[in-house]
Write an enzyme that holds these catalytic residues in place. Structure first.
Site, short mmCIF file in Angstrom:
data_model
loop_
_atom_site.label_atom_id
_atom_site.label_comp_id
_atom_site.label_asym_id
_atom_site.label_seq_id
_atom_site.Cartn_x
_atom_site.Cartn_y
_atom_site.Cartn_z
N ASP A 75 0.90 -1.44 0.07
CA ASP A 75 -0.11 -0.30 0.07
C ASP A 75 1.11 1.28 -0.09
O ASP A 75 2.02 1.58 0.79
CB ASP A 75 -0.48 -0.28 0.89
CG ASP A 75 -2.27 1.24 1.04
OD1 ASP A 75 -2.07 2.14 0.48
OD2 ASP A 75 -2.69 0.47 2.30
N HIS A 110 -0.76 4.78 -0.11
CA HIS A 110 -0.98 5.83 0.38
C HIS A 110 -0.48 6.41 1.47
O HIS A 110 -0.29 5.83 2.67
CB HIS A 110 -2.62 5.48 0.84
CG HIS A 110 -3.64 4.99 -0.41
ND1 HIS A 110 -3.79 3.70 -0.38
CD2 HIS A 110 -4.14 5.35 -1.24
CE1 HIS A 110 -4.37 3.52 -2.13
NE2 HIS A 110 -5.00 4.91 -1.92
C1 B12 Z 1 -5.46 9.75 -2.63
C2 B12 Z 1 -5.35 8.32 -2.97
C3 B12 Z 1 -4.89 7.56 -3.75
C4 B12 Z 1 -3.81 7.77 -3.95
C5 B12 Z 1 -2.12 8.30 -3.27
C6 B12 Z 1 -1.41 8.85 -3.13
C7 B12 Z 1 -0.05 8.14 -1.69
N1 B12 Z 1 0.98 8.13 -2.36
O1 B12 Z 1 -0.43 9.03 -1.16
C8 B12 Z 1 -3.30 7.15 -5.44
C9 B12 Z 1 -3.97 8.23 -6.82
C10 B12 Z 1 -1.86 7.65 -5.98
C11 B12 Z 1 -4.18 6.10 -5.10
C12 B12 Z 1 -4.01 5.11 -5.53
C13 B12 Z 1 -4.91 3.55 -5.49
N2 B12 Z 1 -6.27 3.76 -4.42
CO1 B12 Z 1 -6.01 5.35 -3.64
N3 B12 Z 1 -7.29 6.89 -3.04
C14 B12 Z 1 -7.11 7.88 -2.48
C15 B12 Z 1 -7.87 8.37 -1.82
C16 B12 Z 1 -8.88 9.68 -2.82
C17 B12 Z 1 -7.89 9.61 -0.94
C18 B12 Z 1 -6.18 8.95 0.15
C19 B12 Z 1 -6.25 10.36 0.95
O2 B12 Z 1 -5.08 10.84 0.67
N4 B12 Z 1 -7.77 10.60 2.10
C20 B12 Z 1 -6.61 11.54 2.79
C21 B12 Z 1 -5.95 10.86 4.40
C22 B12 Z 1 -5.84 12.51 5.13
O3 B12 Z 1 -7.30 10.07 4.18
P1 B12 Z 1 -6.89 9.02 4.93
O4 B12 Z 1 -5.72 8.24 3.95
O5 B12 Z 1 -8.12 7.83 4.95
O6 B12 Z 1 -6.87 8.03 6.27
C23 B12 Z 1 -7.23 9.48 7.58
C24 B12 Z 1 -7.64 8.28 8.25
O7 B12 Z 1 -8.50 7.14 7.17
C25 B12 Z 1 -7.35 7.32 9.45
N5 B12 Z 1 -6.38 6.66 9.30
C26 B12 Z 1 -5.76 6.09 9.03
N6 B12 Z 1 -5.42 4.73 9.19
C27 B12 Z 1 -4.84 4.67 10.65
C28 B12 Z 1 -5.36 3.79 11.51
C29 B12 Z 1 -5.16 4.39 13.07
C30 B12 Z 1 -5.50 2.78 13.95
C31 B12 Z 1 -6.29 5.53 12.87
C32 B12 Z 1 -7.18 5.41 14.41
C33 B12 Z 1 -6.76 6.15 11.84
C34 B12 Z 1 -6.16 6.13 10.66
O8 B12 Z 1 -6.55 9.07 9.45
C35 B12 Z 1 -5.55 9.04 8.86
C36 B12 Z 1 -5.19 11.11 8.75
O9 B12 Z 1 -6.34 11.01 9.10
C37 B12 Z 1 -8.80 7.12 -1.84
C38 B12 Z 1 -10.15 7.83 -1.31
C39 B12 Z 1 -10.53 8.55 0.11
N7 B12 Z 1 -10.25 8.09 0.91
O10 B12 Z 1 -11.38 9.57 -0.54
C40 B12 Z 1 -8.89 6.58 -2.41
C41 B12 Z 1 -8.37 4.79 -2.41
C42 B12 Z 1 -8.14 4.28 -0.65
N8 B12 Z 1 -7.31 3.95 -3.18
C43 B12 Z 1 -8.13 3.15 -3.10
C44 B12 Z 1 -7.63 2.57 -3.92
C45 B12 Z 1 -8.09 0.99 -4.41
C46 B12 Z 1 -5.98 2.41 -5.25
C47 B12 Z 1 -5.49 1.61 -6.31
C48 B12 Z 1 -5.43 -0.11 -5.64
C49 B12 Z 1 -6.21 1.55 -7.25
C50 B12 Z 1 -6.54 3.14 -8.37
N9 B12 Z 1 -7.75 3.55 -7.48
O11 B12 Z 1 -5.65 3.58 -8.75
C51 B12 Z 1 -4.55 1.69 -5.71
C52 B12 Z 1 -3.16 2.01 -5.22
C53 B12 Z 1 -1.93 2.24 -5.42
C54 B12 Z 1 -1.09 1.25 -4.23
N10 B12 Z 1 -0.69 0.06 -4.52
O12 B12 Z 1 -1.39 1.60 -2.64
C55 B12 Z 1 -9.48 2.86 -2.50
C56 B12 Z 1 -8.85 2.12 -1.71
C57 B12 Z 1 -10.57 0.84 -1.19
C58 B12 Z 1 -11.04 -0.55 -0.53
N11 B12 Z 1 -10.17 -0.16 0.45
O13 B12 Z 1 -11.32 -0.81 -1.03
C59 B12 Z 1 -9.86 3.99 -2.01
C60 B12 Z 1 -11.13 4.13 -0.56
C61 B12 Z 1 -10.24 4.66 -3.30
C62 B12 Z 1 -11.74 3.61 -3.58
N12 B12 Z 1 -12.82 3.89 -3.37
O14 B12 Z 1 -11.36 2.78 -4.39
N13 B12 Z 1 -4.59 6.45 -4.43
#
Ligand code: B12
Ligand code: B12
Lengths: 488, 136, 488, 136
Positions: free
Chosen positions: B13, B15
């Site tokens: 992963d 992200h």
């Molecule tokens: C930006 C993004 C990308 C970027 C990532 C860039 C990078 N290198 O960081 C790019 C475009 C490269 C990408 C690629 C992929 N992505 Co993407 N991505 C996203 C997206 C839109 C936003 C993620 C993000 O940055 N959010 C902002 C941050 C602040 O929030 P966060 O990541 O959720 O983290 C917060 C919380 O979750 C929490 N949190 C996280 N971990 C933990 C742990 C604990 C203990 C606690 C308490 C809280 C906590 O705190 C964090 C900070 O606030 C999400 C969907 C979404 N959320 O809207 C999809 C998403 C995560 N991606 C997804 C997927 C599938 C992929 C890809 C496989 C395929 C693709 N679509 O191209 C690839 C994966 C590549 C890989 N090998 O990992 C899926 C995962 C699906 C699932 N789980 O069912 C999502 C959900 C989109 C979807 N609905 O399809 N992605």
């Protein structure tokens, strides 16, 4: 550094190829001559190049989802549904993350478990494991062109198999599928591996089979300023063109401010065209793709529809050739078939309603375009300079120097000094310019834009602003303001 | 008290955004954070916890393979002598929009102490971690 | 003609009032003095005027649903849900169609059956049947201002009861709630009856209780050119102001072409302001409301979300004070509570994301504004001329002469000679100008705009074009083109 | 053959747009249309059918009260001696998004010959009417 932006020697290519095909047993299914014959046998409506050319000429906007599940039958069912119910104009096969990292054994295990459990345990379609024959079954089951969408640093075997399998477009590039998608892989390595992919596509082109190439525009998807992604798109286009690629779709991830987004799409096309021509690649077909907002989405589906629609409207006003569509499940997980189709239908409604409205070239738009052009040119020109005329070398040195730098990227080969934040109307500016080779004027412009916002919000320009902006759209805003100036 | 915690995104992963924000938030909250970044293997998590004498491992998984990637982490910790270490998981832990109850049960059964749904505010976990580690 | 745009004599008003209150038993609950006391006792956050003033000042956009069910408890539950879950900034009570036609007996029956069956058999809230006490229970159960939204030609009793009941805004007018909402009722009658409503509100104003008045902008909701609805809004504002109304929100139904819609909202505000000032009403508070597309919707919910979002984006770019929100169920039936909230959430996401982006005053926008201004002024000035200075008289004569004319209206007091159709970028133009008092230049402008489209589509400018445009948004397009120029 | 049909929007319903288009479509299709416009009572429908010797009454209801407004129309026709007249209903016949099957059953039970879901293309009914009236 042992790399050069030079068309790979065919013998050398063929030597490397032997090893590439050994990476997984399905590699031996690939026979280039036979693949050419197969590709030539495909009807025109399965050709991505033809479809893009038609859309560009007739000024309508193609819509395309992301989609991929493990099992072949389920994947076919999914794509057919998105085509028939979702009215997708073109289809993807999004590749799973194990395949992206060439962990074909884990992909195989995930695939097998998925078949047993009757649900996909993989986050995409393991095309390599399905092999040429599996891909062909897929391509022949649908009525529109299909593209490989992935995020694979070393996509050589994936390209061999999918192109022989009848895919007619291939996303990615040595930068755009490295820096946002990996941690420890050097740019030298990925640029070299992508030269292979481009050279392979060039071989198809030589046979009169036009394969579309799409550098991945949005990079990390999170507050990427247009000039950064433009620079990457231009470099990857130049690298691809050198290897014989002729049909390129340059991409951009929507930022959310309409004028900036329109300016970005317009300059992306013109700058790419202009750099290619300057460097002697004159017979290129250039189109654009806009990705609906690529950062964090709101969890509520109704709100997600709002974000999706605004992306669709932006693509229409900008006049992008294609728009990549999100689903109302975005924040939660890989969408169900139905949710994916819903995102498409919303988008189709908006792009067709707005089809005949384009943003006129106003003063504001011109000004924004000029900023993007200046920034992009200063980066790309600096890369050429660093590479002493060789853009491959220059790019590697540029990343080392932070002359090009991608925000929030996981790669250790990325400097990570720049920080983006939104200005007072939501356009993305530089809070930290790091080592980007910008003029003092441009630096002052960004500083002033962020000062304006900070003054309005009565806060300071700092990292908290960046964090607030990362969260903003997920929380229903564009600009992550403090309490001031917010609608309750 | 400044607890040491190990932070990272598991598996293949990449992200990185949430990880950078978690790092910032946990540091602000007074933890000493060993951030392994993205693409972290189970072995790396365990190794880092041993080296830093951490009391907790905070695992993120966003990309959908969390279920496969996290299996066996608890066992690896026990093997390595980290019987009491707290394990937290959050992000988009499974493929697809899934009722959180199901996900939680699955991860608790795997040996995680607490599991968080998509988009959980880092603050929520800060309070939990403080509570859990105080009792150690 | 026995009518004059003159403030009603208080004695005369009181005499009429006695009879009005006899129309249904709940009328006798109304005691004006006591009602003033009650309204004064209400907290500021329940005042529509205050909320509108705040939104205008701080430049955010209020979102409001349409909603109403028969039973009081269910209606309260509905409004609370739209407020809490839907994040509506202000609430409505949409009145049922029997009440609108003073068929209080049928409304009573529908209400009782609804209670028995546990579902609403009425298409709205029968406020008169619920009486003052019922309305007060409602108002005191919510945290934001509530408006009466209806379509009632004779709304005198409805106004008496709802204002005494604590509503702080009242939609409608003698033209806008007659011509689109009835068949056989003369304008003389409805203008007179609405003078009563406005006079009543004037009495509240005299007590320092500001009640907002909102002429119904969209009229028949179907391809209404801006100058037509602007003329009606201005006339109703003048009539209301004369009776002592001070707070007016002029309305407009989105057409779908962004430049036309922005031009419409901007000119609506400035023209209303200017006519009011010209005629001596100088202490007025003017705000605007834009209605998301009011014509036929697509049946598919995902597509409906696209239409809703585009309406939200348009309201934001125009800078309307308030936007009235549709639901994803629009084409199918009165929305469930959940669907209604979904429309609100989509809208909130879009208007808050776009809050800080306004369309700059470009050449194109100026040109469109000038067209709307010229047309509107020629209609309104002609009405004054026909009325020999009296706008009430002039309006009645104007409708008789077709100098003002509303497309698709059911009323026999409307000439029905004009026909609207979209031009080649989707702006609504006149295919038939009927007897509208437009200059030759303006007429030629419209003819030429439609010719342009016809040439592009290779068809003739005729009624089939109008029909195609009526269906278009429901079918996923803005312009009802033939086959040419359509995305498949 | 140029069938005569009576067209109108029943009750207190003022939705005029669909009615104008139906009028146009049915006229184009060769029917002789007696269009009563909007806000038509049951009595007016029956009266017009008698006067014009129409073979069919096409009722629209958009605003949601169709269920209440249409009750008894069949009985009124029978009372007036129009035993064989065909009754059609279409539009948004009930309040709220409702599975069409339910709506159809309800209106068939009330004595309508055919019932159409929201947004039915007028052409569909032209074919049906031609078929039904041919057999009379
Ligand atoms: C930006 C993004 C990308 C970027 C990532 C860039 C990078 N290198 O960081 C790019 C475009 C490269 C990408 C690629 C992929 N992505 Co993407 N991505 C996203 C997206 C839109 C936003 C993620 C993000 O940055 N959010 C902002 C941050 C602040 O929030 P966060 O990541 O959720 O983290 C917060 C919380 O979750 C929490 N949190 C996280 N971990 C933990 C742990 C604990 C203990 C606690 C308490 C809280 C906590 O705190 C964090 C900070 O606030 C999400 C969907 C979404 N959320 O809207 C999809 C998403 C995560 N991606 C997804 C997927 C599938 C992929 C890809 C496989 C395929 C693709 N679509 O191209 C690839 C994966 C590549 C890989 N090998 O990992 C899926 C995962 C699906 C699932 N789980 O069912 C999502 C959900 C989109 C979807 N609905 O399809 N992605
Ligand atoms: C425009 C409109 C209005 C305009 C009408 C102007 C006018 N005088 O004509 C205005 C704004 C005034 C209005 C008012 C109201 N409306 Co209204 N309106 C609409 C809207 C958006 C479009 C209707 C339209 O013109 N469509 C275009 C035409 C071409 O299509 P059509 O009307 O459906 O007719 C076609 C087909 O249905 C079919 N058809 C019709 N009858 C028949 C019969 C047969 C036998 C056949 C085969 C076919 C057939 O053929 C027609 C031509 O193609 C609809 C929702 C929608 N459809 O998107 C709501 C809608 C019909 N309205 C509705 C309501 C509730 C009202 C109001 C009570 C409340 C309000 N919202 O203000 C008032 C009612 C006033 C009254 N007493 O009637 C509801 C009805 C709810 C329900 N049934 O559950 C709807 C569905 C909106 C909603 N979802 O809430 N409305």
């Amino acid at each position: 550094m042992n790399i050069k932006n030079k068309k790979l020697d065919l013998n050398e290519f063929m030597q490397i190829r032997e090893n590439v095909l050994l990476d997984w047993p399905t590699g031996k299914e690939v026979n280039l001559e036979e693949a050419f014959v197969f590709q030539k046998s495909l009807p025109a409506h399965l050709s991505f190049s033809s479809l893009l050319a038609d859309a560009k000429k007739n000024q309508y906007i193609l819509i395309q989802p992301r989609a991929g599940v493990a099992a072949l039958d389920k994947h076919i069912e999914l794509l057919q549904y998105l085509q028939d119910v979702g009215t997708a104009d073109c289809l993807p096969s999004t590749i799973d993350s194990y395949t992206r990292h060439k962990r074909f054994q884990e992909a195989q295990q995930g695939l097998e478990e998925s078949i047993v459990e009757g649900r996909s345990l993989l986050n995409g379609f393991p095309a390599v494991n399905h092999g040429v024959s599996g891909c062909r079954r897929l391509i022949q089951s649908v009525k529109v062109p299909v593209q490989v969408r992935h995020g694979t640093p070393d996509a050589r075997l994936l390209a061999e198999i999918t192109l022989a399998g009848g895919f007619t477009s291939f996303e990615g590039g040595g930068i755009s599928y490295n820096i946002p998608y990996s941690k420890n892989i050097s740019l030298e390595q990925t640029i070299r591996d992508w030269m292979y992919v481009d050279r392979l596509i060039g071989l198809y082109e030589e046979q009169g089979i036009s394969i579309n190439r799409e550098p991945f525009g949005p990079l990390t998807g999170t507050l990427v300023p247009p000039s950064i992604s433009h620079a990457v798109a231009i470099v990857e286009s130049l690298l691809a063109a050198e290897q014989g690629v002729k049909d390129i779709t340059v991409g951009y991830g929507q930022c959310g401010n309409l004028i900036q987004d329109v300016a970005a799409i317009r300059t992306l096309e013109s700058l790419t065209q202009s750099y290619l021509e300057e460097h002697g690649y004159t017979d290129m077909k250039i189109t654009t793709v806009m990705h609906q907002w690529m950062g964090g989405f709101p969890q509520d589906e109704a709100k997600a529809y709002g974000v999706i629609s605004w992306g669709a409207a932006t693509a229409a006003f900008a006049g992008a050739t294609k728009v990549i569509v999100k689903s109302p499940h975005e924040a939660m997980g890989i969408p169900t078939m139905a949710a994916n189709a819903q995102g498409l239908m919303t988008t189709k409604q908006v792009v067709s309603m707005l089809k005949d409205q384009r943003m006129p070239l106003t003063q504001e738009l011109k000004a924004e375009m000029s900023i993007i052009e200046q920034e992009t040119r200063s980066i790309v020109d600096k890369l050429f300079e660093l590479g002493e005329g060789d853009i491959a070398v220059g790019t590697i040195r540029g990343f080392e120097a932070g002359v090009i730098d991608i925000p929030f990227a996981p790669s250790k080969f990325n400097k990570g000094l720049i920080l983006p934040a939104r200005d007072n109307v939501g356009a993305i500016r530089f809070l930290e310019v790091g080592n980007l080779p910008f003029s003092d004027e441009i630096k002052a412009f960004h500083a002033q834009k962020l000062q304006e916002r900070a003054a309005y919000e009565n806060r300071s320009v700092d990292f908290q602003m960046v964090i607030d902006d990362v969260y903003a759209i997920g929380k229903g805003k564009l600009i992550g303001r403090g309490s001031k100036g917010e609608q309750q | 008290m400044s607890h040491t915690i190990v932070l990272g995104v598991i598996g293949a992963d990449v992200h990185a955004v949430g990880n950078k924000i978690l790092h910032y938030a946990y540091t602000q909250a007074g933890f000493f954070v060993v951030n392994l970044g993205v693409m972290v293997s189970q072995e790396e998590f365990v190794q880092a916890a041993i080296e830093s004498e951490a009391k907790a491992i905070v695992v993120s998984s966003l990309y959908g393979h969390g279920e496969i990637d996290c299996r066996g982490l608890r066992e690896k910790c026990i093997e390595a002598g980290l019987e009491n270490i707290k394990l937290y998981a959050g992000g988009n832990l499974v493929v697809g929009k899934t009722p959180f109850k199901e996900v939680e049960e699955k991860f608790i059964a795997m040996g995680f102490d607490r599991v968080y749904p998509p988009g959980t505010d880092p603050k929520t976990s800060v309070d939990d971690i403080n509570k859990d580690l105080a009792s150690l």
